[in-house]
Motif scaffolding. Structure first.
Motif, PDB file in Angstrom:
ATOM      1  N   LEU A 187       4.537  -5.287  -9.628  1.00 55.35           N
ATOM      2  CA  LEU A 187       3.891  -5.863  -8.215  1.00 55.35           C
ATOM      3  C   LEU A 187       3.310  -7.330  -8.791  1.00 55.35           C
ATOM      4  N   GLY A 188       3.179  -7.572  -9.994  1.00 53.90           N
ATOM      5  CA  GLY A 188       2.373  -8.822 -10.262  1.00 53.90           C
ATOM      6  C   GLY A 188       0.749  -8.755 -10.387  1.00 53.90           C
ATOM      7  N   MET A 205       7.556  16.380   2.696  1.00 56.80           N
ATOM      8  CA  MET A 205       5.989  16.088   1.645  1.00 56.80           C
ATOM      9  C   MET A 205       6.256  16.632   0.350  1.00 56.80           C
ATOM     10  N   VAL A 222       8.217  13.460  -1.100  1.00 57.58           N
ATOM     11  CA  VAL A 222       7.313  12.327  -1.573  1.00 57.58           C
ATOM     12  C   VAL A 222       6.464  12.424  -2.567  1.00 57.58           C
TER      13      VAL A 222
END
Lengths: 133, 709
Positions: free
Chosen positions: B699-700, B677, B680
């Motif tokens: 990501l556009g 965790m 992350v």
């Protein structure tokens, strides 16, 4: 013996398999950069969930594999959709390397699991936390 | 003769040091003493051979091999035997060998004789490096080496704090002088580009030949390297001279080759080194304390050899001093004042070795008087005679101390002449030589020094006829003091009747062993006769003075002219010596065995006596002015800077690390999922840093910033 005869040709129109067609079209809907990234993200988050939440170490290892393969999906799809010449299939090559590393990692991880099982009789992550400050 | 043979002179004592030092306690006193004595005796034999060679052929025997080379600086292990170092080698190894033999008897009750003899041999090695070195670096090596051995041997009986403290005092005071010597070496290398004596002399001689004086223009060319000359250029000098003359400035401001030039500073710094090692004002204070060492050490190191290193160094570099009249005057004055000063303190001491120590300081003052007057061979002559008679006196006092079971207070002696006839006889000869009574050795050397000091006609570079007489008067006063303390010592020790009955019964007092007695006899013979090698030229002619004649190629003795006949000075000093020796020797111990107490006779005399007995409060003065401030400074640095600041920083760093670690410890839980965790979360933080905008752009996804682009 091999059969060298030409196949008999069926000139009838094929019957439409709507089930297959719908699956393909749904898949085709995903087969865009955004869709593939979404897929990869989905896989990755599933892996993260498995690693961070689950206690069973086999599941944890599976989660790791999922994360690696999510990356593979992203790599392969980027390579597919890329229009740059310089890319030259490097996404695929990279993915192959990740697979190789994942295999090695899985081997080591599983070996550790076996030893853990032998010495402690359990592969629960909560049972192995002596290494702490 | 094979020149490399002279390497044996220093190396064999070094070998003796190795054997005794490594052999440790395997040898008893006779074994280790024999090893050490034989080593020094071999050195002496080789020295005699080298001396005869030098005397016959007049050539310099040298053996050189490379030591190290840094940039343009070369230092060689260059040993040389010339006229000067041949004499020094003979003194060091000859007197040294006798004292080694004597020590076999003297140290017979010691726990660790091998260590003692190892140190003695190491000392001989270092001293021979000092006198045989052909460059300043090797000389400095020996200089430090003898200082080390002196320290080790003063504190030889280190179980007693006073002895260890005396060793430390000697070492620290000598460091002050060594610092001056070291600075002088740096300056010499800076100006001459070499530290080799021959090359330095060559450079100075070149200048003298080319310009008539060293202050001239031109550059000293040395092995292709052009060096800056020692002084300013000639035209400037000449202009300055006329200008200063016209305004009637004192002569030392305009006289050529005079002034606080580099050479003067070099000579003064060298003299600082000499005052440390040779115990002159202001650094003499260590020598009386150095008597804490065993008596043979006092005889060898603190009377005959090591303390004369400063005198030898000035004689070795006399070509520099000849060109630095200011430094010469300083040397002359310091020598004369030290001679009187130490003689005055010696008058009232009760410790027999302290009397001899102050006497040594005083006699070294005489040697420096000769050096300052430019009569280097006279100084070296006094060095040689002094080595004999002072070693004799020290060893005689050692025999008395040995006989009286390490009692050194002369108030507990008395009437020992009958118990110790051999010691008494030799001691008398030593005292006669020290007092300067003809024909014993001290007479010739001291007389020569007093005579040349009258002829010192320059003070700080200016013509000054009073200066010579002043110095002569100081020297004569010191000679009177010499007579007084010598015969006071003889009288208190050997005359009258025994006063130490309650401490040690007279029947327990017995003559020293045979080795010690023989050594005393040999030294007494030397002290009585060695003066004849330097009979003044006005008696036997130039050729009759063997000593000056031998030294002439190294140190040319100038002819002295004085207003009065040399016979006058000779008779005056002799008469003073005889009268005071007779008066003090006869009257110091009264027939009823009472010691003359000067303190009761007269107020002025009483005050002088107290000052003399308190050693003129020099130690107290140094304690207040130097030692205490240094201690306070050290305490300040220790308590505030070291313990407060530096330790504070270090401990603070450690404490801070510990606190942070304590705070961070709970983070390490040992839980796998928790770690995952954290990883992350870390990735998310990094992503947040990279910027959500960039992520959404990648990501556009539509965002505010991407529309602007």
């Amino acid at each position: 013996m091999a059969d060298y005869r030409l196949p008999t040709t069926d000139y009838r129109l094929p019957t439409t398999d709507y089930r297959l067609l719908s699956m393909i079209s749904i898949a085709h809907m995903f087969f865009t950069p955004h869709g593939m990234m979404f897929l990869a993200m989905l896989l990755f988050l599933t892996g993260v969930y498995a690693v961070t939440v689950r206690r069973n170490l086999i599941v944890v290892l599976m989660g790791l594999e999922l994360m690696l393969n999510a990356v593979n999906v992203a790599l392969v799809s980027f390579n597919y959709f890329s229009s740059y010449e310089s890319v030259f299939e490097s996404g695929q090559i990279m993915a192959l390397m990740v697979i190789a590393v994942a295999a090695a990692e899985a081997a080591v991880g599983l070996a550790i699991l076996v030893v853990l099982m032998r010495t402690r009789g359990s592969i629960d992550a909560e049972k192995a936390q002596e290494m702490q400050g | 003769m094979n020149h490399d043979l002279i390497l044996l002179i220093p190396l064999i004592p070094l070998l003796g040091f190795a054997i005794n030092g490594l052999g440790g306690k395997r040898f008893n006193v006779v074994g280790s003493g024999l090893i050490a004595s034989v080593a020094v005796t071999i050195s002496f034999v080789v020295s005699v051979k080298a001396f005869l060679h030098v005397r016959e052929t007049g050539e310099v025997v040298s053996s050189v091999f490379e030591w190290f080379e840094v940039g343009g600086f070369e230092a060689h292990f260059g040993f040389r035997i010339d006229q000067l170092s041949a004499i020094m080698c003979l003194v060091v190894t000859g007197v040294g060998a006798l004292i080694h033999v004597y020590s076999i008897g003297y140290m017979d009750r010691d726990k660790n004789p091998a260590k003692f003899f190892a140190f003695l041999n190491l000392f001989i090695f270092a001293m021979l490096c000092l006198v045989m070195g052909d460059n300043l670096i090797l000389m400095f090596l020996g200089w430090e080496g003898v200082g080390l051995c002196s320290y080790l041997l003063i504190g030889f009986w280190y179980e007693e704090n006073a002895n260890a403290d005396a060793g430390k005092k000697a070492f620290i005071v000598n460091r002050i002088g060594d610092f001056g010597f070291l600075l002088a070496i740096f300056l010499i290398f800076f100006h001459f580009g070499t530290v080799n004596f021959d090359e330095m002399k060559g450079a100075v001689d070149d200048e003298l030949e080319n310009d008539g004086y060293v202050a001239g223009a031109g550059e000293i060319v040395n092995e292709g390297r052009v060096r800056k000359t020692l002084f300013v250029d000639a035209e400037h000098e000449a202009g300055r001279e006329t200008a200063l003359k016209s305004i009637g400035a004192p002569s030392w401001t305009w006289q050529r080759h005079v002034g606080l030039g580099a050479l003067t500073i070099v000579c003064l710094l060298l003299f600082v080194g000499a005052t440390g090692k040779s115990a002159q004002i202001p650094l003499y204070v260590w020598l009386p304390d150095a008597m804490a060492g065993p008596t043979p050490v006092s005889a060898l190191i603190h009377a005959a050899t090591m303390v004369t290193a400063g005198v030898y160094m000035i004689a070795r570099l006399h070509f520099l001093y000849d060109l630095a009249p200011i430094a010469q005057s300083v040397v002359l004055l310091v020598g004369a004042v030290t001679a009187v000063w130490a003689g005055f303190i010696g008058l009232t001491q009760f410790d027999i070795k302290k009397v001899l120590a102050y006497s040594t300081v005083s006699q070294l003052g005489f040697m420096f008087m000769a050096m300052g007057a430019g009569a280097y061979s006279a100084g070296i002559f006094h060095l040689v005679t002094h080595a004999f008679f002072k070693a004799l006196l020290f060893l005689g006092s050692g025999a008395v101390i040995y006989a009286c079971h390490h009692e050194q207070d002369m108030r507990r002696y008395g009437g020992l002449g009958k118990r110790l006839p051999m010691t008494y006889f030799t001691f008398i000869i030593g005292a006669l030589a020290l007092t300067g009574i003809a024909p014993f050795s001290g007479f010739f050397s001291k007389d020569e020094i007093l005579w040349v000091s009258v002829n010192a006609h320059q003070f700080l570079g200016a013509e000054n006829h009073i200066f010579g007489w002043t110095v002569w008067a100081l020297g004569a006063l010191a000679a009177v003091f010499t007579a007084c303390y010598s015969w006071r010592m003889v009288s208190m020790t050997f005359h009258g009747s025994y006063r130490g009955e309650e401490h040690l019964p007279l029947s327990h007092v017995h003559e020293a062993p045979r080795t010690m007695r023989y050594v005393l006899m040999i030294l007494a013979f030397g002290a009585a006769t060695v003066g004849f090698i330097g009979i003044p030229p006005f008696i036997v002619g130039e050729s009759g003075n063997m000593f000056n004649g031998f030294l002439d190629p190294m140190i040319h003795t100038a002819h002295h002219e004085s207003a009065l006949s040399p016979w006058f000075f000779m008779i005056v000093t002799l008469a003073l010596g005889i009268v005071f020796a007779f008066v003090v020797g006869q009257n110091f111990v009264k027939p009823d065995n009472r010691i003359t107490n000067l303190a009761t006779t007269n107020d002025v005399v009483r005050r002088l006596t107290l000052w003399s007995r308190a050693k003129l409060y020099v130690d107290e003065f140094y304690n207040v002015v130097i030692v205490q401030p240094v201690m306070w400074g050290a305490w300040l640095l220790f308590a505030v800077v070291d313990q407060g600041l530096i330790d504070g920083i270090l401990n603070g760093a450690a404490k801070g690390t510990e606190l942070i670690a304590r705070a961070m410890r709970p983070l390490q839980t040992g839980e796998l999922n928790y770690y995952a965790m954290t990883i992350v979360a870390g990735v998310l933080v990094i992503l947040a840093f990279i910027g959500l905008d960039d992520i959404s752009a990648a990501l556009g996804l539509a965002s505010a910033s991407s529309e602007i682009h």
